[in-house]
Every structure is written in C-alpha cells, then in structure tokens.
Motif scaffolding. Structure first.
Motif, PDB file in Angstrom:
ATOM      1  N   LYS A  50      67.018  16.927  13.353  1.00 36.98           N
ATOM      2  CA  LYS A  50      65.566  16.941  13.579  1.00 36.98           C
ATOM      3  C   LYS A  50      64.817  17.908  12.655  1.00 36.98           C
ATOM      4  O   LYS A  50      63.652  17.714  12.373  1.00 36.98           O
ATOM      5  CB  LYS A  50      65.266  17.306  15.056  1.00 36.98           C
ATOM      6  CG  LYS A  50      65.668  16.208  16.040  1.00 36.98           C
ATOM      7  CD  LYS A  50      64.709  15.037  16.050  1.00 36.98           C
ATOM      8  CE  LYS A  50      65.340  13.657  16.073  1.00 36.98           C
ATOM      9  NZ  LYS A  50      66.348  13.359  17.060  1.00 36.98           N
ATOM     10  N   ALA A  70      62.226  11.468   6.505  1.00 38.31           N
ATOM     11  CA  ALA A  70      61.215  11.599   7.558  1.00 38.31           C
ATOM     12  C   ALA A  70      60.945  10.265   8.251  1.00 38.31           C
ATOM     13  O   ALA A  70      60.588  10.232   9.433  1.00 38.31           O
ATOM     14  CB  ALA A  70      59.922  12.166   6.987  1.00 38.31           C
ATOM     15  N   LYS A  90      60.170   9.821  14.169  1.00 41.24           N
ATOM     16  CA  LYS A  90      58.904  10.578  14.236  1.00 41.24           C
ATOM     17  C   LYS A  90      59.095  12.053  14.563  1.00 41.24           C
ATOM     18  O   LYS A  90      58.231  12.875  14.293  1.00 41.24           O
ATOM     19  CB  LYS A  90      57.994   9.957  15.300  1.00 41.24           C
ATOM     20  CG  LYS A  90      57.327   8.687  14.850  1.00 41.24           C
ATOM     21  CD  LYS A  90      56.151   8.335  15.773  1.00 41.24           C
ATOM     22  CE  LYS A  90      55.307   7.205  15.200  1.00 41.24           C
ATOM     23  NZ  LYS A  90      56.102   6.150  14.534  1.00 41.24           N
ATOM     24  N   ASN A  91      60.223  12.396  15.184  1.00 44.66           N
ATOM     25  CA  ASN A  91      60.451  13.786  15.574  1.00 44.66           C
ATOM     26  C   ASN A  91      61.136  14.624  14.503  1.00 44.66           C
ATOM     27  O   ASN A  91      61.432  15.793  14.727  1.00 44.66           O
ATOM     28  CB  ASN A  91      61.271  13.839  16.859  1.00 44.66           C
ATOM     29  CG  ASN A  91      60.496  13.260  18.016  1.00 44.66           C
ATOM     30  OD1 ASN A  91      59.314  13.562  18.192  1.00 44.66           O
ATOM     31  ND2 ASN A  91      61.128  12.390  18.784  1.00 44.66           N
ATOM     32  N   LYS A 122      61.261  16.857  11.307  1.00 50.24           N
ATOM     33  CA  LYS A 122      60.352  17.709  10.526  1.00 50.24           C
ATOM     34  C   LYS A 122      61.087  18.224   9.297  1.00 50.24           C
ATOM     35  O   LYS A 122      62.237  18.655   9.381  1.00 50.24           O
ATOM     36  CB  LYS A 122      59.905  18.910  11.368  1.00 50.24           C
ATOM     37  CG  LYS A 122      58.925  18.569  12.490  1.00 50.24           C
ATOM     38  CD  LYS A 122      57.493  18.845  12.051  1.00 50.24           C
ATOM     39  CE  LYS A 122      56.491  18.736  13.186  1.00 50.24           C
ATOM     40  NZ  LYS A 122      56.321  17.366  13.699  1.00 50.24           N
ATOM     41  N   LEU A 169      52.834  10.611   6.146  1.00 47.23           N
ATOM     42  CA  LEU A 169      53.870  11.453   6.751  1.00 47.23           C
ATOM     43  C   LEU A 169      53.549  12.947   6.622  1.00 47.23           C
ATOM     44  O   LEU A 169      54.412  13.800   6.739  1.00 47.23           O
ATOM     45  CB  LEU A 169      55.240  11.141   6.140  1.00 47.23           C
ATOM     46  CG  LEU A 169      55.867   9.806   6.552  1.00 47.23           C
ATOM     47  CD1 LEU A 169      57.109   9.510   5.723  1.00 47.23           C
ATOM     48  CD2 LEU A 169      56.201   9.779   8.039  1.00 47.23           C
ATOM     49  N   GLN A 182      54.783  15.322   9.206  1.00 44.42           N
ATOM     50  CA  GLN A 182      56.227  15.553   9.321  1.00 44.42           C
ATOM     51  C   GLN A 182      56.817  16.305   8.131  1.00 44.42           C
ATOM     52  O   GLN A 182      57.859  16.935   8.259  1.00 44.42           O
ATOM     53  CB  GLN A 182      56.963  14.205   9.436  1.00 44.42           C
ATOM     54  CG  GLN A 182      56.896  13.584  10.809  1.00 44.42           C
ATOM     55  CD  GLN A 182      57.614  12.234  10.822  1.00 44.42           C
ATOM     56  OE1 GLN A 182      56.961  11.207  10.834  1.00 44.42           O
ATOM     57  NE2 GLN A 182      58.926  12.252  10.783  1.00 44.42           N
TER      58      GLN A 182
END
Ligand code: SAH
Ligand code: MG
Length: 195
Positions: free
Chosen positions: A38, A55, A59-60, A62, A85, A88
């Motif tokens: 993540k 990315a 969606k989570n 980073k 994006l 992110q």
C-alpha cells in the motif's frame, strides 16, 4: 488510461528514457497485488510511467517518487494529472540523497543512478517495515553485468563493477533475503527479516 500509457511508452522510446521493461513492470504489478502493498517509495520517477502503473492497481496505494531532472519531473506531473492520480502519487523534485523522511513504506523501488544503489539502499532501509521489500531494477544493466571482463570502455566497466558490488552486497546482507530474477533488465527482490 491505456491510451496515455501507450503515449508515454512512445515518448520514452523517442527520448531515450529508460522506463521499466514490459515483463519487469508486469512482475512488479503482480508482486504489489499479491503482497497487498500500500505504501511505496520509488527512487527514479522519470516521466511517471512505473508510478502510474503501480498506483492504478488499487485506490489505496500511495506512492512517493523522487526525480532530479526538471524536464522529466514536469513531464511526470503532466502525465499523472492526465490520468487523475495526483491524490495517490506525490512527485518530489530533488536528488534522492537530499531527501529525508520518517514515513514507513511496504515497498522501496530502486530505479535511479545505478552507481549509487548501495547508498540508496542504506539511506532508506530503516524506512522499510519488517517483511517489506526492496525491489532493484536493471541489475543486468542491458546484459553487461555478465560480461564485465570483456567490456572495453573504462566508464562502462566501472559502472558495471558497481552493479556487481551491489549484487554482492545484497547477497551478504544479513537482515535481508534476496532473490534475483532474470526478468526485464534483471530484478532483485530483497525482503526485510524480523530482528
Ligand atoms: N521508474 C521509471 C524509470 C526511471 S529512469 C519507470 O520505470 O517509469 C531513472 C530516473 O532516475 C531518471 O529519470 C534519472 O533522472 C533519475 N535519477 C537518477 N539518479 C537520481 C538521483 N540521485 N536523484 C533523483 N533522481 C535520479
Ligand atoms: Mg530501470
């Protein structure tokens, strides 16, 4: 998304920007999915190609990614905006050796100046969680790593020598377990052990 990625591949080709090779990036994507990665620190953004691919997986995810070349940095920002994006991916315009952070990461992807890999590793290994992974790209250096003795150019020989030193460094590193894969341009996967 697919169109923007295709355009980026074309741009990289025309401008001799060494973005990750197809099977290398596909491996990286698979690794991120399977290990539920993540938080990623990427050393060497170029135009944002690998950051965008990583990315887009979830969606989570980073990503903090660092680039010192102004044109590439700006190109990366543009591309990241195009695919929306920005929330992110954080691109930092700086030399990697000048960057400090206390953040923790699940994955550190090293894909910048090949002569400095040991320095990069040492600088950020404490930012990696136990069980986290350092993935290093270009360990074959376009096939040269395996033919060091036959290289005529002194500069190239030195560069390749440094990559070999890095490989030996990874093999010897006690608190990391490293596997080498003959994928893309040669990839190292180093998993951090518990104390
Ligand atoms: N990860 C990218 C490709 C990176 S190419 C992708 O696969 O899409 C390597 C990049 O690292 C180059 O753009 C180069 O400018 C950058 N770089 C090399 N050494 C660096 C350093 N010390 N600090 C910041 N960026 C560096
Ligand atoms: Mg690379």
């Amino acid at each position: 998304m697919v169109r923007v990625l295709k355009e980026m591949e074309q741009y990289a080709k025309e401008n001799h920007i060494p973005i990750m090779m197809k099977d290398g990036i596909e491996f990286l994507e698979k690794y991120i999915k399977e290990n539920h990665v993540k938080k990623i620190l990427e050393l060497g953004t170029a135009i944002g190609y690998s950051a965008i691919r990583m990315a887009s997986i979830d969606k989570n995810i980073k990503i903090v990614t660092i680039e010192r070349d102004k044109n590439r940095y700006e190109e990366a920002l543009k591309n990241i905006k195009k695919v929306k994006l920005e929330n992110q991916i954080e691109v930092i315009f700086m030399d990697i050796m000048d960057y400090y952070t206390e953040e923790e990461f699940d994955l550190i992807f090293i894909d910048a100046a090949k002569s400095q890999y040991i320095k990069f590793f040492e600088k950020f290994e404490s930012n990696l969680i136990i069980g986290g992974t350092v993935i290093s790209d270009n360990l074959n250096f376009h096939g040269y790593t395996k033919m060091l003795e036959r290289i005529e150019s002194k500069n190239l020989r030195q560069m390749v020598g440094k990559i070999r030193n890095y490989i030996a460094y990874l093999e010897d590193k006690k608190n990391f377990e490293t596997t080498f894969l003959e994928l893309g341009d040669g990839i190292g996967i180093s998993v951090k052990r518990g104390e």
